[in-house]
Design a protein around this motif. Sequence first.
Motif, PDB file in Angstrom:
ATOM      1  N   VAL A   1     -61.041  57.172 101.793  1.00  0.00           N
ATOM      2  CA  VAL A   1     -61.497  58.281 100.944  1.00  0.00           C
ATOM      3  C   VAL A   1     -60.304  58.930 100.248  1.00  0.00           C
ATOM      4  O   VAL A   1     -60.368  59.257  99.070  1.00  0.00           O
ATOM      5  CB  VAL A   1     -62.290  59.318 101.775  1.00  0.00           C
ATOM      6  CG1 VAL A   1     -62.648  60.530 100.939  1.00  0.00           C
ATOM      7  CG2 VAL A   1     -63.542  58.685 102.356  1.00  0.00           C
ATOM      8  N   GLY A   2     -59.187  59.062 100.945  1.00  0.00           N
ATOM      9  CA  GLY A   2     -57.993  59.677 100.381  1.00  0.00           C
ATOM     10  C   GLY A   2     -57.343  58.873  99.270  1.00  0.00           C
ATOM     11  O   GLY A   2     -56.491  59.382  98.547  1.00  0.00           O
ATOM     12  N   HIS A   3     -57.727  57.624  99.115  1.00  0.00           N
ATOM     13  CA  HIS A   3     -57.176  56.787  98.045  1.00  0.00           C
ATOM     14  C   HIS A   3     -57.816  57.086  96.691  1.00  0.00           C
ATOM     15  O   HIS A   3     -57.326  56.631  95.663  1.00  0.00           O
ATOM     16  CB  HIS A   3     -57.355  55.301  98.364  1.00  0.00           C
ATOM     17  CG  HIS A   3     -56.513  54.848  99.522  1.00  0.00           C
ATOM     18  ND1 HIS A   3     -56.743  53.668 100.181  1.00  0.00           N
ATOM     19  CD2 HIS A   3     -55.448  55.409 100.139  1.00  0.00           C
ATOM     20  CE1 HIS A   3     -55.852  53.518 101.153  1.00  0.00           C
ATOM     21  NE2 HIS A   3     -55.058  54.579 101.141  1.00  0.00           N
ATOM     22  N   ILE A   4     -58.902  57.824  96.699  1.00  0.00           N
ATOM     23  CA  ILE A   4     -59.578  58.212  95.452  1.00  0.00           C
ATOM     24  C   ILE A   4     -59.083  59.597  95.061  1.00  0.00           C
ATOM     25  O   ILE A   4     -59.185  60.545  95.843  1.00  0.00           O
ATOM     26  CB  ILE A   4     -61.116  58.244  95.629  1.00  0.00           C
ATOM     27  CG1 ILE A   4     -61.653  56.886  96.094  1.00  0.00           C
ATOM     28  CG2 ILE A   4     -61.793  58.709  94.346  1.00  0.00           C
ATOM     29  CD1 ILE A   4     -61.562  55.772  95.092  1.00  0.00           C
ATOM     30  N   ASP A   5     -58.539  59.727  93.862  1.00  0.00           N
ATOM     31  CA  ASP A   5     -58.097  61.013  93.345  1.00  0.00           C
ATOM     32  C   ASP A   5     -58.894  61.306  92.078  1.00  0.00           C
ATOM     33  O   ASP A   5     -58.538  60.841  90.986  1.00  0.00           O
ATOM     34  CB  ASP A   5     -56.591  60.986  93.057  1.00  0.00           C
ATOM     35  CG  ASP A   5     -56.042  62.351  92.688  1.00  0.00           C
ATOM     36  OD1 ASP A   5     -56.838  63.230  92.271  1.00  0.00           O
ATOM     37  OD2 ASP A   5     -54.820  62.547  92.810  1.00  0.00           O
ATOM     38  N   LEU A   6     -59.978  62.052  92.247  1.00  0.00           N
ATOM     39  CA  LEU A   6     -60.852  62.342  91.106  1.00  0.00           C
ATOM     40  C   LEU A   6     -60.191  63.287  90.112  1.00  0.00           C
ATOM     41  O   LEU A   6     -60.512  63.264  88.926  1.00  0.00           O
ATOM     42  CB  LEU A   6     -62.187  62.900  91.583  1.00  0.00           C
ATOM     43  CG  LEU A   6     -63.066  61.912  92.348  1.00  0.00           C
ATOM     44  CD1 LEU A   6     -64.292  62.603  92.920  1.00  0.00           C
ATOM     45  CD2 LEU A   6     -63.480  60.757  91.457  1.00  0.00           C
TER      46      LEU A   6
ATOM     47  N   VAL B   1     -54.520  51.491  95.485  1.00  0.00           N
ATOM     48  CA  VAL B   1     -54.797  50.250  96.197  1.00  0.00           C
ATOM     49  C   VAL B   1     -53.532  49.871  96.957  1.00  0.00           C
ATOM     50  O   VAL B   1     -52.463  49.721  96.364  1.00  0.00           O
ATOM     51  CB  VAL B   1     -55.204  49.122  95.215  1.00  0.00           C
ATOM     52  CG1 VAL B   1     -55.577  47.863  95.973  1.00  0.00           C
ATOM     53  CG2 VAL B   1     -56.348  49.582  94.325  1.00  0.00           C
ATOM     54  N   LYS B   2     -53.673  49.720  98.277  1.00  0.00           N
ATOM     55  CA  LYS B   2     -52.532  49.381  99.126  1.00  0.00           C
ATOM     56  C   LYS B   2     -52.038  47.973  98.846  1.00  0.00           C
ATOM     57  O   LYS B   2     -52.796  47.106  98.415  1.00  0.00           O
ATOM     58  CB  LYS B   2     -52.936  49.437 100.609  1.00  0.00           C
ATOM     59  CG  LYS B   2     -53.056  50.809 101.171  1.00  0.00           C
ATOM     60  CD  LYS B   2     -53.373  50.887 102.658  1.00  0.00           C
ATOM     61  CE  LYS B   2     -53.514  49.601 103.408  1.00  0.00           C
ATOM     62  NZ  LYS B   2     -53.875  49.763 104.812  1.00  0.00           N
TER      63      LYS B   2
ATOM     64  N   LEU C   1     -54.826  52.638  89.891  1.00  0.00           N
ATOM     65  CA  LEU C   1     -55.660  52.200  88.771  1.00  0.00           C
ATOM     66  C   LEU C   1     -56.509  53.351  88.264  1.00  0.00           C
ATOM     67  O   LEU C   1     -56.986  54.176  89.042  1.00  0.00           O
ATOM     68  CB  LEU C   1     -56.571  51.045  89.218  1.00  0.00           C
ATOM     69  CG  LEU C   1     -55.851  49.790  89.681  1.00  0.00           C
ATOM     70  CD1 LEU C   1     -56.835  48.823  90.316  1.00  0.00           C
ATOM     71  CD2 LEU C   1     -55.147  49.132  88.510  1.00  0.00           C
ATOM     72  N   GLU C   2     -56.709  53.364  86.950  1.00  0.00           N
ATOM     73  CA  GLU C   2     -57.548  54.386  86.337  1.00  0.00           C
ATOM     74  C   GLU C   2     -59.008  54.129  86.641  1.00  0.00           C
ATOM     75  O   GLU C   2     -59.468  52.995  86.610  1.00  0.00           O
ATOM     76  CB  GLU C   2     -57.382  54.349  84.809  1.00  0.00           C
ATOM     77  CG  GLU C   2     -56.328  55.250  84.287  1.00  0.00           C
ATOM     78  CD  GLU C   2     -56.313  55.268  82.773  1.00  0.00           C
ATOM     79  OE1 GLU C   2     -57.375  55.517  82.161  1.00  0.00           O
ATOM     80  OE2 GLU C   2     -55.237  55.018  82.219  1.00  0.00           O
TER      81      GLU C   2
ATOM     82  N   ASP D   1     -62.152  57.025 108.038  1.00  0.00           N
ATOM     83  CA  ASP D   1     -61.752  57.506 106.717  1.00  0.00           C
ATOM     84  C   ASP D   1     -61.927  56.423 105.657  1.00  0.00           C
ATOM     85  O   ASP D   1     -61.539  56.608 104.509  1.00  0.00           O
ATOM     86  CB  ASP D   1     -60.315  58.031 106.726  1.00  0.00           C
ATOM     87  CG  ASP D   1     -59.303  56.970 107.123  1.00  0.00           C
ATOM     88  OD1 ASP D   1     -59.718  55.889 107.596  1.00  0.00           O
ATOM     89  OD2 ASP D   1     -58.098  57.215 106.953  1.00  0.00           O
ATOM     90  N   LYS D   2     -62.531  55.300 106.032  1.00  0.00           N
ATOM     91  CA  LYS D   2     -62.786  54.226 105.061  1.00  0.00           C
ATOM     92  C   LYS D   2     -63.783  54.731 104.019  1.00  0.00           C
ATOM     93  O   LYS D   2     -64.725  55.465 104.335  1.00  0.00           O
ATOM     94  CB  LYS D   2     -63.351  52.980 105.742  1.00  0.00           C
ATOM     95  CG  LYS D   2     -62.407  52.332 106.734  1.00  0.00           C
ATOM     96  CD  LYS D   2     -61.274  51.619 106.057  1.00  0.00           C
ATOM     97  CE  LYS D   2     -60.424  50.942 107.109  1.00  0.00           C
ATOM     98  NZ  LYS D   2     -59.432  50.077 106.615  1.00  0.00           N
TER      99      LYS D   2
END
Length: 186
Positions: free
Chosen positions: A46-51, A58-59, A69-70, A96-97
Amino acid sequence: LFTSQEMELLMEREERYPALKLKNQVLISLLIYQALTAGEIAELKVGHIDLDKGTVYVKESRALAKRHLELQPKQYRLIDRYIQESRKELITVETDKLVLGKLGTPITTDDINYIVYTFKPLFPDRNLNPKTIRQSVIANWLNEKKIPLEQVQLMTGQKWISTTAKYRQTSVEEQRTLINKFHPMG
Protein backbone atom coordinates in the motif's frame (compact mmCIF):
# COMPACT_ATOMS: atom_id res chain seq x y z
CA LEU A 1 0.08 -8.99 -29.30
CA PHE A 2 -2.83 -6.81 -28.24
CA THR A 3 -3.62 -3.21 -29.17
CA SER A 4 -4.25 -0.55 -26.54
CA GLN A 5 -7.97 -0.62 -27.39
CA GLU A 6 -8.15 -4.38 -26.92
CA MET A 7 -6.46 -4.16 -23.54
CA GLU A 8 -8.90 -1.43 -22.45
CA LEU A 9 -11.68 -4.03 -22.87
CA LEU A 10 -10.18 -5.90 -19.92
CA MET A 11 -11.19 -3.00 -17.65
CA GLU A 12 -14.88 -3.34 -18.56
CA ARG A 13 -15.63 -6.90 -17.46
CA GLU A 14 -18.65 -7.51 -15.26
CA GLU A 15 -17.99 -8.97 -11.81
CA ARG A 16 -20.39 -10.55 -9.38
CA TYR A 17 -18.98 -8.82 -6.30
CA PRO A 18 -18.23 -5.06 -6.19
CA ALA A 19 -15.15 -5.48 -3.95
CA LEU A 20 -13.64 -7.98 -6.39
CA LYS A 21 -14.50 -5.76 -9.36
CA LEU A 22 -12.44 -2.87 -7.96
CA LYS A 23 -9.58 -5.19 -7.02
CA ASN A 24 -9.54 -6.76 -10.49
CA GLN A 25 -9.68 -3.35 -12.16
CA VAL A 26 -6.70 -2.17 -10.09
CA LEU A 27 -4.81 -5.33 -10.99
CA ILE A 28 -5.61 -5.06 -14.71
CA SER A 29 -4.81 -1.33 -14.73
CA LEU A 30 -1.34 -2.03 -13.32
CA LEU A 31 -0.81 -4.58 -16.09
CA ILE A 32 -2.05 -2.43 -18.99
CA TYR A 33 -0.88 1.04 -17.92
CA GLN A 34 2.40 0.36 -16.10
CA ALA A 35 3.34 -2.98 -17.77
CA LEU A 36 4.07 -4.58 -14.41
CA THR A 37 4.82 -8.29 -14.18
CA ALA A 38 2.61 -10.58 -12.08
CA GLY A 39 5.46 -10.89 -9.58
CA GLU A 40 5.80 -7.11 -9.26
CA ILE A 41 2.06 -6.72 -8.62
CA ALA A 42 2.14 -9.45 -5.97
CA GLU A 43 4.99 -7.60 -4.19
CA LEU A 44 3.35 -4.13 -4.23
CA LYS A 45 2.58 -2.65 -0.84
CA VAL A 46 0.00 0.00 0.00
CA GLY A 47 2.87 2.37 0.82
CA HIS A 48 4.23 2.00 -2.72
CA ILE A 49 1.26 3.97 -4.06
CA ASP A 50 1.64 7.74 -3.76
CA LEU A 51 -1.60 9.32 -4.93
CA ASP A 52 -0.33 12.82 -4.10
CA LYS A 53 2.58 12.45 -6.52
CA GLY A 54 0.63 10.15 -8.84
CA THR A 55 3.24 7.40 -8.77
CA VAL A 56 3.69 3.75 -7.98
CA TYR A 57 7.04 2.51 -6.69
CA VAL A 58 8.18 -0.86 -8.02
CA LYS A 59 10.90 -2.68 -6.08
CA GLU A 60 13.98 -4.05 -7.77
CA SER A 61 14.00 -7.75 -8.55
CA ARG A 62 16.69 -10.09 -9.77
CA ALA A 63 15.73 -9.39 -13.38
CA LEU A 64 14.28 -5.86 -13.27
CA ALA A 65 15.40 -2.49 -11.93
CA LYS A 66 13.46 -0.45 -9.35
CA ARG A 67 11.43 2.44 -10.67
CA HIS A 68 8.77 5.06 -9.98
CA LEU A 69 6.00 4.98 -12.58
CA GLU A 70 3.32 7.55 -13.27
CA LEU A 71 -0.27 6.59 -12.64
CA GLN A 72 -2.79 7.32 -15.38
CA PRO A 73 -5.49 9.85 -14.40
CA LYS A 74 -8.19 7.15 -14.50
CA GLN A 75 -6.23 5.10 -11.94
CA TYR A 76 -6.26 7.70 -9.14
CA ARG A 77 -9.88 7.31 -8.13
CA LEU A 78 -9.88 3.59 -8.84
CA ILE A 79 -6.89 2.87 -6.60
CA ASP A 80 -8.07 5.28 -3.90
CA ARG A 81 -11.54 3.64 -3.78
CA TYR A 82 -9.93 0.19 -3.70
CA ILE A 83 -7.63 1.10 -0.78
CA GLN A 84 -10.29 3.01 1.19
CA GLU A 85 -13.26 0.67 0.57
CA SER A 86 -12.74 -2.71 -1.09
CA ARG A 87 -9.40 -3.61 0.47
CA LYS A 88 -10.84 -2.94 3.93
CA GLU A 89 -13.76 -5.28 3.12
CA LEU A 90 -11.48 -8.02 1.80
CA ILE A 91 -8.64 -8.06 4.34
CA THR A 92 -8.63 -11.01 6.76
CA VAL A 93 -4.95 -11.11 7.81
CA GLU A 94 -2.61 -8.32 8.86
CA THR A 95 -0.68 -7.36 5.71
CA ASP A 96 0.60 -4.27 3.92
CA LYS A 97 0.38 -5.89 0.47
CA LEU A 98 -1.71 -3.81 -1.92
CA VAL A 99 -3.64 -6.45 -3.84
CA LEU A 100 -5.58 -9.04 -1.89
CA GLY A 101 -7.27 -12.20 -3.10
CA LYS A 102 -10.93 -13.05 -2.59
CA LEU A 103 -10.08 -14.71 0.75
CA GLY A 104 -8.48 -11.50 2.04
CA THR A 105 -4.88 -12.73 1.91
CA PRO A 106 -2.08 -11.29 -0.24
CA ILE A 107 -2.45 -12.22 -3.89
CA THR A 108 0.10 -14.56 -5.51
CA THR A 109 1.41 -14.70 -9.07
CA ASP A 110 -0.69 -17.84 -9.58
CA ASP A 111 -3.80 -15.89 -8.50
CA ILE A 112 -2.94 -13.11 -10.96
CA ASN A 113 -2.43 -15.61 -13.78
CA TYR A 114 -5.80 -17.18 -12.96
CA ILE A 115 -7.62 -13.82 -12.86
CA VAL A 116 -6.18 -12.90 -16.27
CA TYR A 117 -7.09 -16.39 -17.55
CA THR A 118 -10.75 -15.72 -16.65
CA PHE A 119 -10.70 -12.93 -19.28
CA LYS A 120 -9.91 -15.50 -22.00
CA PRO A 121 -13.50 -15.45 -23.44
CA LEU A 122 -12.82 -11.89 -24.67
CA PHE A 123 -10.03 -13.24 -26.92
CA PRO A 124 -10.72 -16.98 -27.33
CA ASP A 125 -8.26 -17.55 -30.17
CA ARG A 126 -5.33 -15.63 -28.63
CA ASN A 127 -2.85 -16.18 -25.83
CA LEU A 128 -3.90 -13.87 -22.99
CA ASN A 129 -1.71 -13.86 -19.87
CA PRO A 130 0.22 -11.26 -17.84
CA LYS A 131 3.33 -11.79 -19.94
CA THR A 132 1.60 -11.15 -23.30
CA ILE A 133 -0.14 -8.12 -21.80
CA ARG A 134 3.25 -6.72 -20.68
CA GLN A 135 4.75 -7.44 -24.11
CA SER A 136 1.80 -5.72 -25.78
CA VAL A 137 2.13 -2.62 -23.60
CA ILE A 138 5.87 -2.36 -24.34
CA ALA A 139 5.25 -2.77 -28.08
CA ASN A 140 2.46 -0.17 -27.98
CA TRP A 141 4.64 2.33 -26.10
CA LEU A 142 7.33 2.00 -28.75
CA ASN A 143 5.22 1.68 -31.89
CA GLU A 144 1.92 3.50 -31.24
CA LYS A 145 2.93 6.18 -28.76
CA LYS A 146 6.47 6.56 -30.17
CA ILE A 147 8.03 6.78 -26.70
CA PRO A 148 11.85 6.76 -27.02
CA LEU A 149 13.52 3.38 -26.56
CA GLU A 150 15.62 4.50 -23.58
CA GLN A 151 12.56 5.86 -21.77
CA VAL A 152 10.63 2.62 -22.35
CA GLN A 153 13.60 0.68 -20.99
CA LEU A 154 13.46 2.76 -17.79
CA MET A 155 9.67 2.40 -17.53
CA THR A 156 9.84 -1.38 -17.85
CA GLY A 157 12.84 -1.80 -15.59
CA GLN A 158 14.63 -3.91 -18.16
CA LYS A 159 18.37 -3.88 -17.55
CA TRP A 160 19.41 -4.36 -21.19
CA ILE A 161 18.30 -2.04 -23.98
CA SER A 162 18.37 -4.97 -26.41
CA THR A 163 15.54 -6.59 -24.42
CA THR A 164 13.41 -3.50 -24.96
CA ALA A 165 14.49 -2.98 -28.59
CA LYS A 166 13.09 -6.32 -29.73
CA TYR A 167 9.56 -4.90 -29.33
CA ARG A 168 10.17 -2.13 -31.84
CA GLN A 169 8.54 -2.71 -35.22
CA THR A 170 9.61 -0.94 -38.35
CA SER A 171 6.96 -0.18 -40.92
CA VAL A 172 7.24 -1.40 -44.49
CA GLU A 173 7.91 2.16 -45.64
CA GLU A 174 10.76 2.57 -43.13
CA GLN A 175 12.25 -0.75 -44.24
CA ARG A 176 12.05 0.27 -47.90
CA THR A 177 13.78 3.58 -47.15
CA LEU A 178 16.57 1.85 -45.24
CA ILE A 179 17.09 -0.74 -47.97
CA ASN A 180 17.21 1.92 -50.67
CA LYS A 181 19.61 3.99 -48.58
CA PHE A 182 22.11 1.25 -47.72
CA HIS A 183 21.71 -1.43 -50.37
CA PRO A 184 24.69 -1.51 -52.80
CA MET A 185 22.36 -1.75 -55.84
CA GLY A 186 20.14 1.12 -54.61
